[in-house]
Design a protein around this motif. Structure first.
Motif, short mmCIF file in Angstrom:
data_model
loop_
_atom_site.label_atom_id
_atom_site.label_comp_id
_atom_site.label_asym_id
_atom_site.label_seq_id
_atom_site.Cartn_x
_atom_site.Cartn_y
_atom_site.Cartn_z
N GLU A 11 -8.36 -1.31 6.48
CA GLU A 11 -7.09 -0.64 6.20
C GLU A 11 -6.97 -0.33 4.71
O GLU A 11 -6.57 0.78 4.34
CB GLU A 11 -5.93 -1.53 6.66
CG GLU A 11 -4.57 -0.90 6.39
CD GLU A 11 -3.46 -1.89 6.56
OE1 GLU A 11 -2.58 -1.62 7.39
OE2 GLU A 11 -3.45 -2.93 5.85
N HIS A 12 -7.32 -1.29 3.86
CA HIS A 12 -7.22 -1.05 2.42
C HIS A 12 -8.22 0.03 1.98
O HIS A 12 -7.87 0.92 1.19
CB HIS A 12 -7.47 -2.35 1.64
CG HIS A 12 -7.41 -2.16 0.16
ND1 HIS A 12 -6.26 -1.77 -0.50
CD2 HIS A 12 -8.36 -2.27 -0.80
CE1 HIS A 12 -6.50 -1.66 -1.78
NE2 HIS A 12 -7.77 -1.95 -1.99
N ALA A 17 -8.95 5.55 0.18
CA ALA A 17 -9.59 6.84 0.47
C ALA A 17 -8.57 7.95 0.64
O ALA A 17 -8.85 9.11 0.29
CB ALA A 17 -10.46 6.72 1.73
N THR A 18 -7.41 7.62 1.14
CA THR A 18 -6.36 8.62 1.33
C THR A 18 -6.06 9.35 0.03
O THR A 18 -5.71 10.53 0.04
CB THR A 18 -5.09 7.94 1.87
OG1 THR A 18 -5.39 7.39 3.16
CG2 THR A 18 -3.94 8.91 2.01
N TYR A 19 -6.20 8.65 -1.09
CA TYR A 19 -5.87 9.24 -2.38
C TYR A 19 -7.08 9.69 -3.19
O TYR A 19 -6.93 10.19 -4.29
CB TYR A 19 -5.07 8.22 -3.21
CG TYR A 19 -3.76 7.87 -2.55
CD1 TYR A 19 -2.66 8.69 -2.69
CD2 TYR A 19 -3.64 6.73 -1.77
CE1 TYR A 19 -1.47 8.39 -2.07
CE2 TYR A 19 -2.44 6.42 -1.15
CZ TYR A 19 -1.36 7.26 -1.30
OH TYR A 19 -0.18 6.96 -0.69
N VAL A 67 1.00 5.81 -6.84
CA VAL A 67 0.93 4.58 -6.03
C VAL A 67 0.12 3.50 -6.73
O VAL A 67 -0.76 3.80 -7.53
CB VAL A 67 0.31 4.83 -4.63
CG1 VAL A 67 1.15 5.80 -3.83
CG2 VAL A 67 -1.12 5.28 -4.72
N ASN A 68 0.44 2.28 -6.41
CA ASN A 68 -0.31 1.13 -6.89
C ASN A 68 -0.72 0.32 -5.67
O ASN A 68 -0.05 -0.64 -5.29
CB ASN A 68 0.54 0.27 -7.84
CG ASN A 68 0.79 0.96 -9.15
OD1 ASN A 68 -0.14 1.44 -9.77
ND2 ASN A 68 2.05 1.02 -9.56
N LEU A 69 -1.81 0.74 -5.04
CA LEU A 69 -2.27 0.12 -3.81
C LEU A 69 -2.86 -1.26 -4.05
O LEU A 69 -3.45 -1.51 -5.10
CB LEU A 69 -3.32 0.99 -3.13
CG LEU A 69 -2.85 2.34 -2.65
CD1 LEU A 69 -4.05 3.16 -2.16
CD2 LEU A 69 -1.83 2.19 -1.53
N ALA A 70 -2.70 -2.11 -3.06
CA ALA A 70 -3.32 -3.44 -3.08
C ALA A 70 -3.69 -3.79 -1.64
O ALA A 70 -3.05 -3.34 -0.70
CB ALA A 70 -2.36 -4.48 -3.64
N ASP A 96 1.42 -3.36 1.23
CA ASP A 96 0.16 -2.82 0.71
C ASP A 96 0.29 -2.18 -0.67
O ASP A 96 -0.53 -1.39 -1.07
CB ASP A 96 -0.44 -1.83 1.70
CG ASP A 96 0.41 -0.59 1.89
OD1 ASP A 96 1.54 -0.52 1.35
OD2 ASP A 96 -0.05 0.33 2.58
N ARG A 97 1.34 -2.55 -1.40
CA ARG A 97 1.52 -2.09 -2.77
C ARG A 97 1.49 -3.30 -3.69
O ARG A 97 1.84 -4.42 -3.29
CB ARG A 97 2.85 -1.36 -2.95
CG ARG A 97 3.05 -0.14 -2.03
CD ARG A 97 2.08 0.97 -2.39
NE ARG A 97 2.41 2.24 -1.78
CZ ARG A 97 1.82 2.75 -0.73
NH1 ARG A 97 0.86 2.09 -0.12
NH2 ARG A 97 2.14 3.93 -0.26
#
Length: 179
Positions: A11-12, A17-19, A67-70, A96-97
């Motif tokens: 998922e992460h 990859a989405t961005y 975004v700040n993904l985690a 997930d942030r």
């Protein structure tokens, strides 16, 4: 625990990859993610990541800056025995942030389907109800009614972002009595 961690890894990877990745890579990761899910007849399930296809790299770069993904934290896995004898696993995860990795962000339910563990439902915190205990609202998949205490819990890391989440986690952790 291994199953849920493997899912959270994919998922992460898909969220990142989405961005940053091509449409093909995003679609490949969505397909891998869906391998962890099982939709019962009449229910829908989809990965928590995705984007409109065909986005220009400049658009992706603009989105990525916002975004700040985690990777989501896996706080605890609880095992429940349903009245029909089926085992159901509940995974308590963070958001997930970066700002939400220390608070509850989701509850995933998994069950054995044709000999393999699959995620069958997803829940989000119901903010309209005061916690603790944390109240969950159905998000997607099967609607699960967990009545009673779990038969086993595997506490991994306590959520520290909100006192009510930590209190809920501690209560669930302590709800299983010895043999």
């Amino acid at each position: 625990m291994k199953f849920f961690n493997a899912y959270l890894d994919i998922e992460h990877e898909g969220s990142v990859a989405t961005y940053s990745a091509s449409d093909e890579v995003v679609n490949e990761l969505r397909t891998k993610s869906m391998g962890f899910w099982h939709a019962s007849p009449g229910t829908t399930l989809s990965p928590s990541f995705g984007r409109p296809m065909g986005m220009h790299p400049d658009q992706l770069a603009t989105l990525a800056r916002s975004v700040n993904l985690a990777r989501r934290t896996l706080f605890m896995v609880a095992e429940y025995r349903r009245p029909d004898g089926e085992t159901l696993y509940a995974a308590f995860t963070s958001g997930d942030r970066t700002r939400t990795t220390q608070s509850y962000g989701g509850l995933l339910h998994a069950a054995e389907v044709e000999g393999e563990l699959k995620i069958v439902a997803s829940y989000k915190e119901d903010f309209d109800k005061a916690s603790p205990p944390v109240h969950w609202r159905h998000s997607q998949g099967a609607e699960i009614n967990l009545s009673g205490a779990p038969v086993a819990v595997r506490p991994l890391e306590a959520p520290t972002g909100q006192a009510a989440h930590q209190e809920d986690w501690e209560g669930l952790r302590d709800s299983v009595t010895g043999p």
